[in-house]
Scaffold this active site. Structure first.
Site, PDB file in Angstrom:
ATOM      1  N   HIS A  39       0.848  -1.199   0.000  1.00 25.93           N
ATOM      2  CA  HIS A  39       0.000   0.000   0.000  1.00 25.93           C
ATOM      3  C   HIS A  39       0.880   1.243   0.000  1.00 25.93           C
ATOM      4  O   HIS A  39       1.876   1.300   0.719  1.00 25.93           O
ATOM      5  CB  HIS A  39      -0.902   0.035   1.240  1.00 25.93           C
ATOM      6  CG  HIS A  39      -1.889  -1.083   1.309  1.00 25.93           C
ATOM      7  ND1 HIS A  39      -1.535  -2.367   1.670  1.00 25.93           N
ATOM      8  CD2 HIS A  39      -3.222  -1.122   1.053  1.00 25.93           C
ATOM      9  CE1 HIS A  39      -2.609  -3.142   1.643  1.00 25.93           C
ATOM     10  NE2 HIS A  39      -3.642  -2.413   1.268  1.00 25.93           N
ATOM     11  N   LYS A  62      -1.099  -8.129  -4.206  1.00 23.44           N
ATOM     12  CA  LYS A  62      -2.041  -7.007  -4.174  1.00 23.44           C
ATOM     13  C   LYS A  62      -1.278  -5.697  -4.019  1.00 23.44           C
ATOM     14  O   LYS A  62      -0.513  -5.524  -3.068  1.00 23.44           O
ATOM     15  CB  LYS A  62      -3.041  -7.162  -3.016  1.00 23.44           C
ATOM     16  CG  LYS A  62      -4.093  -6.043  -2.975  1.00 23.44           C
ATOM     17  CD  LYS A  62      -5.124  -6.264  -1.872  1.00 23.44           C
ATOM     18  CE  LYS A  62      -4.588  -5.861  -0.529  1.00 23.44           C
ATOM     19  NZ  LYS A  62      -5.628  -5.876   0.532  1.00 23.44           N
ATOM     20  N   LYS A 104     -16.405  21.278 -22.803  1.00 21.42           N
ATOM     21  CA  LYS A 104     -17.250  21.177 -24.003  1.00 21.42           C
ATOM     22  C   LYS A 104     -16.638  21.849 -25.228  1.00 21.42           C
ATOM     23  O   LYS A 104     -16.901  21.423 -26.357  1.00 21.42           O
ATOM     24  CB  LYS A 104     -18.631  21.763 -23.715  1.00 21.42           C
ATOM     25  CG  LYS A 104     -19.471  20.924 -22.764  1.00 21.42           C
ATOM     26  CD  LYS A 104     -20.886  21.453 -22.638  1.00 21.42           C
ATOM     27  CE  LYS A 104     -21.735  20.524 -21.786  1.00 21.42           C
ATOM     28  NZ  LYS A 104     -23.150  20.917 -21.753  1.00 21.42           N
TER      29      LYS A 104
END
EC number: 4.2.1.10
Length: 477
Positions: free
Chosen positions: A111, A134, A279
């Site tokens: 982690h 992991k 946009k």
């Protein structure tokens, strides 16, 4: 496998979290470092109830390494099927556990709260034998999160790559696409144990049960995106249509546009909704423009087809469709458009083609003038709206936090979905105006997007279901 993390903190709470989550997942993780001290009987009860869970005990900051090792030794003696052990555990201690308890399957975990090199971490971890590797990382933006996802898909299996923090959710939702060996969500009623860890019910709402290595990705890009309800409404429709796809909100700033479009080219994106301020900022990243986007020089919809990105705009047509449903004609009507951004451009261009007389009010007069020129309208400073006489319809296209002079003509529309109801519309209704909510426009422009993304699956019944879902959701807000 989908894993529900259970963390109590009390024995009774942990047991209830297991019972509520067990039928929704493949496996339970017991975060024993976060659950209050358990006696042997309580621990046995939780393990039995959880049916072969993963046992995890992280080292507390105030806990010595020696005490941590002893705790892990005691858990290993229970012979659980799975143990999750942090890579920081001394190698000799890990070797002792593996030698003394060879049947235990090991998840070796790494982690970090930083942006690090995934490949380097994975290659270093390979030196320690484990059933699953992991790696949990902390991307600083959406582009970094997507790049981690791309790299994770190329790692040998079984491995798991997840992300924490504000930008970590895509890695959780797209875990089946990554082919992660294990994915984690906070169990029902359980606290989140890591920044950005989704709750189980939230994760499942992303059409998660339908997702696989071949899933399609849809989403919303812009900044901010937190006001949008599209992650709820659009995944509702995807689930109803039984599509192998999900819809995710990606916060993307103007400064991140280049890296974001670089990241998505190698991922199975099929469509994107575009909100402000992007946009008009993404034209260089689109291969072809539909007439709807060319007309207003604004994009709110991207379609990914045959290795090309196509730009459309459904804002204007969505408003026109909505007004038609309400039997409101715009021909020869005087319509005040408040704002001159991407949505305002699309709406103005469409209504001009239907014969409306347009009056553009904006904080920046030059932007209003440019839009007025395109739609053969007139431009005015925002403040002049207060004394403007001739208005049949007013359409507010400014963000909710921007103030402007409120006017109450016969018809008042606010395109913002939130807040709902908007203070402006509430006041307009008291003055006798017919009000049109932002969520109503949201519905119609979204349905037009769906028709571009998956036309073969959309039916009148599914469109009505979508409308009802949004209306019912907004009624509860």
């Amino acid at each position: 496998m989908l894993c529900a993390t259970v963390s109590g903190p009390s024995f009774c709470e942990a047991k209830q979290q297991i019972l509520k989550s067990l039928h929704l997942v493949d496996i339970i993780e017991l975060r024993l470092d976060l659950i209050n001290e358990l006696d042997d009987q309580e621990l046995h009860t939780l393990i039995t109830t959880a049916q072969n869970p993963i046992l995890t005990f992280r080292q507390h900051k105030e806990m010595s390494t020696a005490l941590w090792i002893q705790k892990l030794y005691s858990l290993a003696k229970l012979e659980p099927k799975w143990m999750d052990i942090d890579v920081s555990l001394p190698k000799t201690a890990l070797q002792t556990i593996r030698k003394s308890h060879p049947k235990i399957k090991l998840i070796l975990s790494y982690h970090t709260d930083k942006n690090e090199d995934l490949d380097a971490i994975y290659n270093e971890m390979l030196a320690t034998p484990a059933e699953i590797y992991k790696i949990v990382l902390s991307p600083e933006n959406s582009s970094e999160a997507l790049n981690y996802i791309k790299k994770a898909r190329l790692l040998p299996k079984p491995s798991t790559v997840l992300c924490m923090g504000t930008h970590g959710l895509p890695s959780r939702v797209l875990s089946p696409l990554i082919s992660n060996a294990m994915n984690y969500a906070a169990g029902i009623s359980a606290p989140q144990v890591a920044p950005g860890q989704p709750k189980l019910e939230e994760l499942l709402s992303y059409n998660y049960s339908k997702l696989s290595e071949k899933s399609h990705i849809y989403g919303l890009i812009g900044d901010p995106v937190d006001r949008s309800i599209s992650h709820l409404s659009h995944n509702f429709l995807l689930s109803k249509l039984s599509l192998n796809a999900t819809y995710i909100k990606f916060p993307v700033t103007i400064g991140e546009v280049v890296t974001f479009f670089s990241a998505i080219r190698d991922l199975p994106f099929s469509g994107l909704s575009v909100t402000m301020p992007l946009k008009t900022a993404i034209f260089d990243h689109v291969d072809a423009l539909d007439a709807s986007a060319q007309l207003c020089e604004s994009i709110n919809t991207l379609v990914f087809r045959n290795q090309k990105i196509l730009g459309y705009n459904t804002d204007g047509e969505g408003v026109a469709k909505l007004l038609k449903q309400k039997n409101i004609s715009v021909n020869n009507k005087h319509i005040a458009i408040v704002g001159a951004g991407g949505a305002a451009k699309a709406i103005a261009a469409t209504l001009a083609m239907q014969g409306a007389n347009l009056h553009i009010f904006n904080r920046t007069l030059s932007s209003a003038a440019a839009l007025a020129t395109c739609c053969k309208g007139k431009a005015y400073p925002l403040g002049s709206l207060e004394n403007f006489k001739t208005i049949d319809i007013i359409i507010n296209c400014l963000p909710p936090e921007v103030t402007f002079p409120w006017r109450f003509p016969p018809i008042v529309m606010d395109i913002n979905t939130k807040p709902h109801p908007s203070p402006y519309l509430e006041r307009a209704q008291k003055h006798g105006s017919l009000i049109i909510h932002g969520y109503e426009m949201f519905i119609e422009q979204a349905l037009l997007q769906f028709a571009l993304w998956f036309p073969d699956f959309l039916t009148p019944e599914s469109c009505d279901s979508f409308r009802n879902y949004v209306k019912n959701f907004m009624a509860k807000v």
